[in-house]
Design a protein around this motif. Structure first.
Motif, mmCIF file in Angstrom:
data_model
loop_
_atom_site.group_PDB
_atom_site.id
_atom_site.type_symbol
_atom_site.label_atom_id
_atom_site.label_comp_id
_atom_site.label_asym_id
_atom_site.label_seq_id
_atom_site.Cartn_x
_atom_site.Cartn_y
_atom_site.Cartn_z
ATOM 1 N N LEU A 146 44.701 43.260 26.603
ATOM 2 C CA LEU A 146 45.081 41.959 27.167
ATOM 3 C C LEU A 146 43.956 41.389 28.024
ATOM 4 O O LEU A 146 43.644 40.200 27.960
ATOM 5 C CB LEU A 146 46.325 42.129 28.048
ATOM 6 C CG LEU A 146 47.685 41.888 27.402
ATOM 7 C CD1 LEU A 146 48.774 42.146 28.427
ATOM 8 C CD2 LEU A 146 47.780 40.457 26.893
ATOM 9 N N HIS A 147 43.375 42.262 28.841
ATOM 10 C CA HIS A 147 42.257 41.900 29.718
ATOM 11 C C HIS A 147 41.119 41.323 28.864
ATOM 12 O O HIS A 147 40.538 40.285 29.185
ATOM 13 C CB HIS A 147 41.849 43.180 30.442
ATOM 14 C CG HIS A 147 40.689 43.116 31.380
ATOM 15 N ND1 HIS A 147 40.672 42.351 32.512
ATOM 16 C CD2 HIS A 147 39.506 43.791 31.385
ATOM 17 C CE1 HIS A 147 39.533 42.543 33.164
ATOM 18 N NE2 HIS A 147 38.805 43.400 32.499
ATOM 19 N N PHE A 148 40.840 41.980 27.740
ATOM 20 C CA PHE A 148 39.784 41.524 26.844
ATOM 21 C C PHE A 148 40.177 40.211 26.163
ATOM 22 O O PHE A 148 39.390 39.254 26.123
ATOM 23 C CB PHE A 148 39.486 42.600 25.799
ATOM 24 C CG PHE A 148 38.505 42.169 24.744
ATOM 25 C CD1 PHE A 148 37.187 41.893 25.078
ATOM 26 C CD2 PHE A 148 38.904 42.031 23.424
ATOM 27 C CE1 PHE A 148 36.283 41.491 24.113
ATOM 28 C CE2 PHE A 148 37.993 41.629 22.447
ATOM 29 C CZ PHE A 148 36.686 41.360 22.786
ATOM 30 N N VAL A 186 42.740 31.582 36.638
ATOM 31 C CA VAL A 186 42.171 32.290 35.495
ATOM 32 C C VAL A 186 41.451 33.551 35.970
ATOM 33 O O VAL A 186 41.660 34.649 35.450
ATOM 34 C CB VAL A 186 41.205 31.374 34.708
ATOM 35 C CG1 VAL A 186 40.510 32.151 33.615
ATOM 36 C CG2 VAL A 186 41.963 30.193 34.130
ATOM 37 N N GLU A 187 40.643 33.403 36.995
ATOM 38 C CA GLU A 187 39.945 34.557 37.541
ATOM 39 C C GLU A 187 40.932 35.576 38.091
ATOM 40 O O GLU A 187 40.770 36.791 37.904
ATOM 41 C CB GLU A 187 38.993 34.095 38.658
ATOM 42 C CG GLU A 187 38.185 35.216 39.273
ATOM 43 C CD GLU A 187 37.579 34.810 40.609
ATOM 44 O OE1 GLU A 187 38.316 34.247 41.444
ATOM 45 O OE2 GLU A 187 36.381 35.036 40.803
ATOM 46 N N ALA A 188 41.994 35.088 38.742
ATOM 47 C CA ALA A 188 42.969 35.995 39.340
ATOM 48 C C ALA A 188 43.619 36.855 38.265
ATOM 49 O O ALA A 188 43.721 38.079 38.419
ATOM 50 C CB ALA A 188 44.020 35.202 40.112
ATOM 51 N N ARG A 233 33.505 49.495 47.758
ATOM 52 C CA ARG A 233 34.547 50.412 48.199
ATOM 53 C C ARG A 233 35.604 50.675 47.133
ATOM 54 O O ARG A 233 35.989 51.817 46.907
ATOM 55 C CB ARG A 233 35.200 49.893 49.485
ATOM 56 C CG ARG A 233 34.275 50.063 50.678
ATOM 57 C CD ARG A 233 34.824 49.416 51.909
ATOM 58 N NE ARG A 233 34.927 47.979 51.739
ATOM 59 C CZ ARG A 233 35.321 47.146 52.705
ATOM 60 N NH1 ARG A 233 35.644 47.631 53.887
ATOM 61 N NH2 ARG A 233 35.391 45.862 52.489
ATOM 62 N N ARG A 234 36.061 49.628 46.452
ATOM 63 C CA ARG A 234 37.117 49.871 45.458
ATOM 64 C C ARG A 234 36.597 50.623 44.229
ATOM 65 O O ARG A 234 37.239 51.575 43.782
ATOM 66 C CB ARG A 234 37.802 48.558 45.089
ATOM 67 C CG ARG A 234 38.733 48.088 46.223
ATOM 68 C CD ARG A 234 39.656 46.989 45.751
ATOM 69 N NE ARG A 234 38.898 45.955 45.059
ATOM 70 C CZ ARG A 234 39.393 45.181 44.103
ATOM 71 N NH1 ARG A 234 40.644 45.325 43.723
ATOM 72 N NH2 ARG A 234 38.638 44.272 43.540
ATOM 73 N N PRO A 235 35.439 50.255 43.672
ATOM 74 C CA PRO A 235 34.926 51.071 42.563
ATOM 75 C C PRO A 235 34.716 52.525 42.966
ATOM 76 O O PRO A 235 35.040 53.439 42.195
ATOM 77 C CB PRO A 235 33.591 50.401 42.221
ATOM 78 C CG PRO A 235 33.718 49.002 42.709
ATOM 79 C CD PRO A 235 34.639 49.037 43.879
ATOM 80 N N VAL A 282 32.000 52.159 36.003
ATOM 81 C CA VAL A 282 30.705 51.469 36.008
ATOM 82 C C VAL A 282 30.916 49.957 35.833
ATOM 83 O O VAL A 282 30.307 49.139 36.524
ATOM 84 C CB VAL A 282 29.786 52.031 34.902
ATOM 85 C CG1 VAL A 282 28.521 51.201 34.782
ATOM 86 C CG2 VAL A 282 29.442 53.478 35.213
ATOM 87 N N HIS A 283 31.804 49.604 34.940
ATOM 88 C CA HIS A 283 32.150 48.189 34.714
ATOM 89 C C HIS A 283 32.626 47.550 36.020
ATOM 90 O O HIS A 283 32.183 46.469 36.409
ATOM 91 C CB HIS A 283 33.248 48.146 33.653
ATOM 92 C CG HIS A 283 33.927 46.830 33.441
ATOM 93 N ND1 HIS A 283 33.296 45.736 32.907
ATOM 94 C CD2 HIS A 283 35.219 46.434 33.658
ATOM 95 C CE1 HIS A 283 34.166 44.731 32.799
ATOM 96 N NE2 HIS A 283 35.341 45.126 33.266
ATOM 97 N N PHE A 284 33.481 48.235 36.710
ATOM 98 C CA PHE A 284 34.039 47.742 37.977
ATOM 99 C C PHE A 284 32.908 47.618 39.017
ATOM 100 O O PHE A 284 32.757 46.597 39.684
ATOM 101 C CB PHE A 284 35.108 48.724 38.447
ATOM 102 C CG PHE A 284 36.033 48.209 39.507
ATOM 103 C CD1 PHE A 284 35.903 46.924 40.043
ATOM 104 C CD2 PHE A 284 37.076 49.013 39.969
ATOM 105 C CE1 PHE A 284 36.775 46.467 41.013
ATOM 106 C CE2 PHE A 284 37.952 48.555 40.936
ATOM 107 C CZ PHE A 284 37.806 47.287 41.460
#
Ligand code: HEM
Lengths: 318, 199
Positions: free
Chosen positions: B84-86, B34-36, B168-170, B157-159
């Motif tokens: 979809l994410h939401f 689910v998290e993935a 690093r990724r954000p 900002v969310h990330f």
């Protein structure tokens, strides 16, 4: 492809449920072998064996302390890890911890003690009879699992070092070696990772110095060769790959509390009433389950530990 | 121009969903599927958001026309992934646990910001049609669609607030959005000059 060599000793040392699942796996493994032989595509669902691996530890006693719940499969426990020393993705530690040398390994016990100790891992393994304890394990990220740890109560080691009257906390320090721990090459956290317990927490009978998992030597990604397990606290309180235990008088700075003081308290007790800014803590997802379940105060170990915190503001207990 | 371009783009943009389906069926999503999926949908949302900002500077600076033909597809797909994410968060991660969801969306800054980003993208997806472009007029339509910059900022900002320590990724995405914005400056300058000359 003989992936496993079942032997009698293992079946004796492994809890019956797991042993039975191993037999189930034998069947699945056979099916997988046939499948792989007849199809050009591997069958990933069967390809990853959920089969405890590693040196078998002599386990003297077993205790289920997770209300009879079935342990989370070996494969999940060993591939879904927060161990930033090996990378920040949950899958990183299993893939990148292979270079950790856990033999020889020495643990220094010092600070406010009458008998500073330097112990090799072989000595540590012989300090007390090894016990298996099945505990619930709750991460601050609102997921949880059920883990059959092998180890012994930390209290024994604490007594052996004879803390002085000034000692009020014990600090655990993880190995610092960017050559073996590639995650330490980036300053994501303040290395080395340090965590700490109050002495009364450290000698609580629930607190375990874990050296194994599923009857086997602890895999590197789970904190080999020795780590702390405090089942009523969030996972981050359990320092992994410990090289030093130092007894101190003042409440020490701990890694996550330094990183984000508003998010991580010193205690790190599982507390459904205090939300983390990112995760509501009222519920958790047990790995392998779809619906979230309610999180219990002290992760369900209140009877054993709530007394430690009498008189403390419950809102501070996170 | 080539009629297969858009259908091909849509097919490619749906590949991450296909991969998730394949991984879900074969155990490739790891111990916490689910998290993935929640994270993968979020990741592809921000990637598509960045990609949807590429065609305009690519046209202005490189004179490439075909990316411009994909701009709408990219933008609408970015919104689809965000939605979809939401919906995955509401219907799977939280399984319609409305009290928790409403508390999350009013108290948890990282989710409030993500939700705000989604709200920014919704009117852009709705007005992405030729009909809406005509109804609003190009000037107003363009003004409205500047909301995409706000959405991008909110997404970063969310990330950033979602990760615990590893920025690093954000930061990488912050850099990508900053670069894409910077690449538009020459176009704006040119448009401003043209505007002055015409006035
Ligand atoms: C334009 C809108 C959005 C974008 C670009 C976006 C992007 C992302 C990204 C990049 C991640 C992290 C992925 C990773 O760590 O690999 C993420 C995680 C997450 N997003 Fe969003 N998001 C958006 C809207 C939303 C909305 C509206 C919600 C729900 C209200 C939401 C809920 C979440 C959750 C719960 C996670 C974390 C999952 C976890 O920790 O397991 N997002 N999002």
């Amino acid at each position: 492809m003989p992936r496993f060599k079942p032997d009698l000793r293992e079946s004796e040392a492994t809890p019956e449920g797991i042993y039975l699942r191993r037999r189930e796996f034998l069947r699945l493994g056979a099916a997988g072998a046939i499948g792989a032989a007849t199809s050009a595509f591997p069958i990933p669902a069967l390809a990853g064996p959920d089969d405890p691996a590693g040196e078998v530890l002599p386990v003297a006693r077993k205790a289920d302390m997770a209300g009879g719940e079935k342990p989370t499969p070996w494969k999940s426990v060993t591939t879904y890890n927060n161990f930033y020393e090996f990378g920040t993705d949950k899958a990183d530690p299993a893939q990148r911890a292979g270079g950790l040398r856990t033999r020889p390994w020495t643990l220094a016990v010092d600070g406010e003690v009458k008998r500073p100790l330097t112990l090799g891992i072989e000595e540590i393994l012989k300090l007390s009879p090894l016990e298996e304890r099945v505990y619930r394990f709750r991460c601050v990220e609102a997921w949880s699992m059920v883990v059959p740890w092998v180890g012994f109560p930390l209290a024994g080691l604490v007594k052996r070092a004879e803390p002085t009257s000034r000692a009020r906390f014990v600090v655990f320090q993880t190995l610092l070696d960017p050559a073996q721990m590639p995650g330490q090459r980036s300053r994501i956290l303040e290395w080395p990772y340090t965590e700490a317990l109050r002495i009364d927490e450290a000698v609580n009978p629930l607190t375990l110095l874990a050296v194994g998992l599923y009857g086997r030597v602890l895999p590197a990604q789970n904190g080999a060769p020795l780590r702390v397990i405090t089942p009523w606290k969030y996972g981050f309180k359990g320092a992994k790959s410990i090289v030093r235990m130092r007894f101190v008088e003042e409440q020490p700075r701990t890694t996550w509390a330094v990183m984000a003081p508003t998010e991580y308290g010193f205690y790190g007790n599982v507390n459904p009433a205090v939300d983390h800014p990112r995760w509501s803590q009222g519920k958790e997802r047990r790995l392998g389950e779809f619906l979230r379940r309610d999180t219990l105060p002290f992760n369900g170990y209140g009877a054993e530990v709530a007394g430690l915190y009498a008189g403390l503001d419950p809102r501070k207990l996170y | 121009m080539k009629r297969w371009l858009k259908p091909a783009a849509v097919a490619v943009l749906l590949l991450p969903i296909g991969k998730m389906g394949w991984d879900a069926a074969t155990g490739g999503l790891g111990a916490n599927p689910v998290e993935a999926v929640q994270n993968r949908l979020g990741f592809w949302t921000i990637v598509l958001l960045a990609l949807s900002l590429v065609p305009t500077p690519a046209g202005e600076l490189l004179g490439l026309a075909w990316p411009q033909r994909l701009r709408r597809v990219l933008g609408v797909t970015a919104f689809a992934y965000a939605l979809l994410h939401f919906l995955f968060y509401v219907g799977v991660d939280k399984f319609f646990d409305w009290p928790t969801i409403s508390r999350d969306l009013t108290r948890r800054p990282f989710l409030m910001v993500g939700f705000a980003a989604l709200l920014c993208l919704a009117p852009l997806a709705v007005t992405s049609t030729d009909g809406w472009l005509r109804r609003l007029g190009y000037r107003r339509w363009k003004l409205l669609h500047r909301l995409v910059y706000l959405a991008a900022a909110l997404a970063v900002v969310h990330f950033a607030w979602r990760v615990k320590a590893d920025m690093r990724r954000p930061l990488l995405f912050a850099g990508i959005f900053a670069a894409l914005l910077a690449l538009r400056i020459p176009g704006w300058v040119r448009a401003a000059r043209r505007g002055r000359r015409n006035a």
